[in-house]
Motif scaffolding. Sequence first.
Motif, PDB file in Angstrom:
ATOM      1  N   GLY A   1       0.790  -1.227   0.000  1.00 43.28           N
ATOM      2  CA  GLY A   1       0.000   0.000   0.000  1.00 43.28           C
ATOM      3  C   GLY A   1       0.821   1.275   0.000  1.00 43.28           C
ATOM      4  O   GLY A   1       0.280   2.365   0.162  1.00 43.28           O
ATOM      5  N   ASN A   2       2.131   1.161  -0.175  1.00 45.17           N
ATOM      6  CA  ASN A   2       2.993   2.335  -0.241  1.00 45.17           C
ATOM      7  C   ASN A   2       3.034   2.811  -1.696  1.00 45.17           C
ATOM      8  O   ASN A   2       3.965   2.510  -2.447  1.00 45.17           O
ATOM      9  N   ILE A   3       1.997   3.546  -2.075  1.00 44.54           N
ATOM     10  CA  ILE A   3       1.793   3.931  -3.468  1.00 44.54           C
ATOM     11  C   ILE A   3       2.885   4.879  -3.961  1.00 44.54           C
ATOM     12  O   ILE A   3       3.340   4.773  -5.099  1.00 44.54           O
ATOM     13  N   ARG A   4       3.317   5.792  -3.109  1.00 40.99           N
ATOM     14  CA  ARG A   4       4.370   6.734  -3.522  1.00 40.99           C
ATOM     15  C   ARG A   4       5.663   5.976  -3.870  1.00 40.99           C
ATOM     16  O   ARG A   4       6.288   6.234  -4.886  1.00 40.99           O
ATOM     17  N   ALA A   5       6.058   5.032  -3.031  1.00 41.50           N
ATOM     18  CA  ALA A   5       7.266   4.240  -3.304  1.00 41.50           C
ATOM     19  C   ALA A   5       7.063   3.354  -4.530  1.00 41.50           C
ATOM     20  O   ALA A   5       7.980   3.200  -5.353  1.00 41.50           O
ATOM     21  N   HIS A   6       5.867   2.773  -4.665  1.00 38.49           N
ATOM     22  CA  HIS A   6       5.546   1.953  -5.840  1.00 38.49           C
ATOM     23  C   HIS A   6       5.725   2.778  -7.108  1.00 38.49           C
ATOM     24  O   HIS A   6       6.395   2.346  -8.050  1.00 38.49           O
ATOM     25  N   ALA A   7       5.126   3.954  -7.125  1.00 38.67           N
ATOM     26  CA  ALA A   7       5.224   4.818  -8.303  1.00 38.67           C
ATOM     27  C   ALA A   7       6.679   5.187  -8.580  1.00 38.67           C
ATOM     28  O   ALA A   7       7.129   5.162  -9.738  1.00 38.67           O
ATOM     29  N   GLY A   8       7.425   5.508  -7.550  1.00 38.33           N
ATOM     30  CA  GLY A   8       8.840   5.862  -7.733  1.00 38.33           C
ATOM     31  C   GLY A   8       9.647   4.719  -8.315  1.00 38.33           C
ATOM     32  O   GLY A   8      10.446   4.916  -9.236  1.00 38.33           O
ATOM     33  N   ASN A   9       9.433   3.505  -7.785  1.00 32.87           N
ATOM     34  CA  ASN A   9      10.151   2.341  -8.312  1.00 32.87           C
ATOM     35  C   ASN A   9       9.801   2.086  -9.772  1.00 32.87           C
ATOM     36  O   ASN A   9      10.690   1.836 -10.599  1.00 32.87           O
ATOM     37  N   MET A  10       8.523   2.117 -10.078  1.00 33.15           N
ATOM     38  CA  MET A  10       8.093   1.758 -11.426  1.00 33.15           C
ATOM     39  C   MET A  10       8.441   2.836 -12.442  1.00 33.15           C
ATOM     40  O   MET A  10       8.917   2.527 -13.544  1.00 33.15           O
ATOM     41  N   ILE A  11       8.246   4.092 -12.095  1.00 36.63           N
ATOM     42  CA  ILE A  11       8.603   5.171 -13.020  1.00 36.63           C
ATOM     43  C   ILE A  11      10.115   5.223 -13.200  1.00 36.63           C
ATOM     44  O   ILE A  11      10.612   5.416 -14.310  1.00 36.63           O
ATOM     45  N   GLY A  12      10.857   5.024 -12.119  1.00 37.05           N
ATOM     46  CA  GLY A  12      12.321   4.987 -12.223  1.00 37.05           C
ATOM     47  C   GLY A  12      12.795   3.845 -13.105  1.00 37.05           C
ATOM     48  O   GLY A  12      13.707   3.994 -13.919  1.00 37.05           O
ATOM     49  N   THR A  13      12.163   2.680 -12.953  1.00 36.57           N
ATOM     50  CA  THR A  13      12.520   1.532 -13.784  1.00 36.57           C
ATOM     51  C   THR A  13      12.168   1.804 -15.241  1.00 36.57           C
ATOM     52  O   THR A  13      12.927   1.455 -16.150  1.00 36.57           O
ATOM     53  N   TYR A  14      11.029   2.444 -15.468  1.00 40.60           N
ATOM     54  CA  TYR A  14      10.636   2.789 -16.839  1.00 40.60           C
ATOM     55  C   TYR A  14      11.633   3.778 -17.452  1.00 40.60           C
ATOM     56  O   TYR A  14      12.027   3.639 -18.614  1.00 40.60           O
ATOM     57  N   ALA A  15      12.065   4.757 -16.665  1.00 40.23           N
ATOM     58  CA  ALA A  15      13.087   5.700 -17.151  1.00 40.23           C
ATOM     59  C   ALA A  15      14.382   4.952 -17.472  1.00 40.23           C
ATOM     60  O   ALA A  15      15.059   5.260 -18.462  1.00 40.23           O
ATOM     61  N   GLY A  16      14.727   3.964 -16.653  1.00 40.11           N
ATOM     62  CA  GLY A  16      15.906   3.144 -16.932  1.00 40.11           C
ATOM     63  C   GLY A  16      15.775   2.366 -18.228  1.00 40.11           C
ATOM     64  O   GLY A  16      16.754   2.176 -18.963  1.00 40.11           O
ATOM     65  N   LEU A  17      14.562   1.920 -18.528  1.00 39.45           N
ATOM     66  CA  LEU A  17      14.317   1.231 -19.800  1.00 39.45           C
ATOM     67  C   LEU A  17      14.605   2.165 -20.965  1.00 39.45           C
ATOM     68  O   LEU A  17      15.228   1.765 -21.952  1.00 39.45           O
ATOM     69  N   TRP A  18      14.178   3.403 -20.853  1.00 38.96           N
ATOM     70  CA  TRP A  18      14.475   4.382 -21.902  1.00 38.96           C
ATOM     71  C   TRP A  18      15.982   4.646 -21.991  1.00 38.96           C
ATOM     72  O   TRP A  18      16.519   4.800 -23.089  1.00 38.96           O
ATOM     73  N   GLY A  19      16.646   4.684 -20.849  1.00 34.85           N
ATOM     74  CA  GLY A  19      18.099   4.850 -20.860  1.00 34.85           C
ATOM     75  C   GLY A  19      18.782   3.698 -21.568  1.00 34.85           C
ATOM     76  O   GLY A  19      19.718   3.898 -22.356  1.00 34.85           O
ATOM     77  N   ALA A  20      18.314   2.482 -21.316  1.00 37.01           N
ATOM     78  CA  ALA A  20      18.872   1.308 -21.996  1.00 37.01           C
ATOM     79  C   ALA A  20      18.617   1.394 -23.496  1.00 37.01           C
ATOM     80  O   ALA A  20      19.501   1.083 -24.309  1.00 37.01           O
ATOM     81  N   PHE A  21      17.427   1.826 -23.881  1.00 34.27           N
ATOM     82  CA  PHE A  21      17.113   1.972 -25.298  1.00 34.27           C
ATOM     83  C   PHE A  21      18.047   2.982 -25.963  1.00 34.27           C
ATOM     84  O   PHE A  21      18.581   2.734 -27.047  1.00 34.27           O
TER      85      PHE A  21
END
Length: 181
Positions: free
Chosen positions: A90-110
Amino acid sequence: MDHSWNVLIAIHAFAASFAMVFGAVNVLRRKRGDRPHRTIGWIWLVLMYFTAFSSFWIQQLRPGSFSWIHGLSAFTIVTLSLGLWNARRGNIRAHAGNMIGTYAGLWGAFIGVAAVPSRLVPQAFQSNWLGMSLLTLAIVAVGLAAVAVLIRLLGRAGVPAHAQVGRSGDGDGFGALDAAQ
């Protein structure tokens, strides 16, 4: 050093490409925590886990051993797992941070894959720019069409997740996300 496509590299590239599309939809959608968000998120999570884990069998930069990219894959697995764990807690702020950060990392890898001329993707575009451009458009179109169908089907599935009795009654383990509505 063998710089050629094989089945694993092709599937890895497709999974990463579809993850870029599915991730963009969830990041850009205004509504969070509803059934489409969770379903798209689960698909994205599976695509990302596959992309990260499959990279350990791709060793073209340093044949027979791991490279720094594999460290990023391990980091991705950790951040995906933390994002999932935070959502379940239920820690939505941390969830969003992890997932958005991981998505940004995917773009970095691309960007890293696309910017290095000796990598397979730039070489493929140089040798067949029209075919690769059409393939890229097809991946984006299929990914967006799949998302549109999911959202439409899930929207018709009945009562929206935020309107359910107890706000967490759909049994998917994300009651806290439902309650965040």
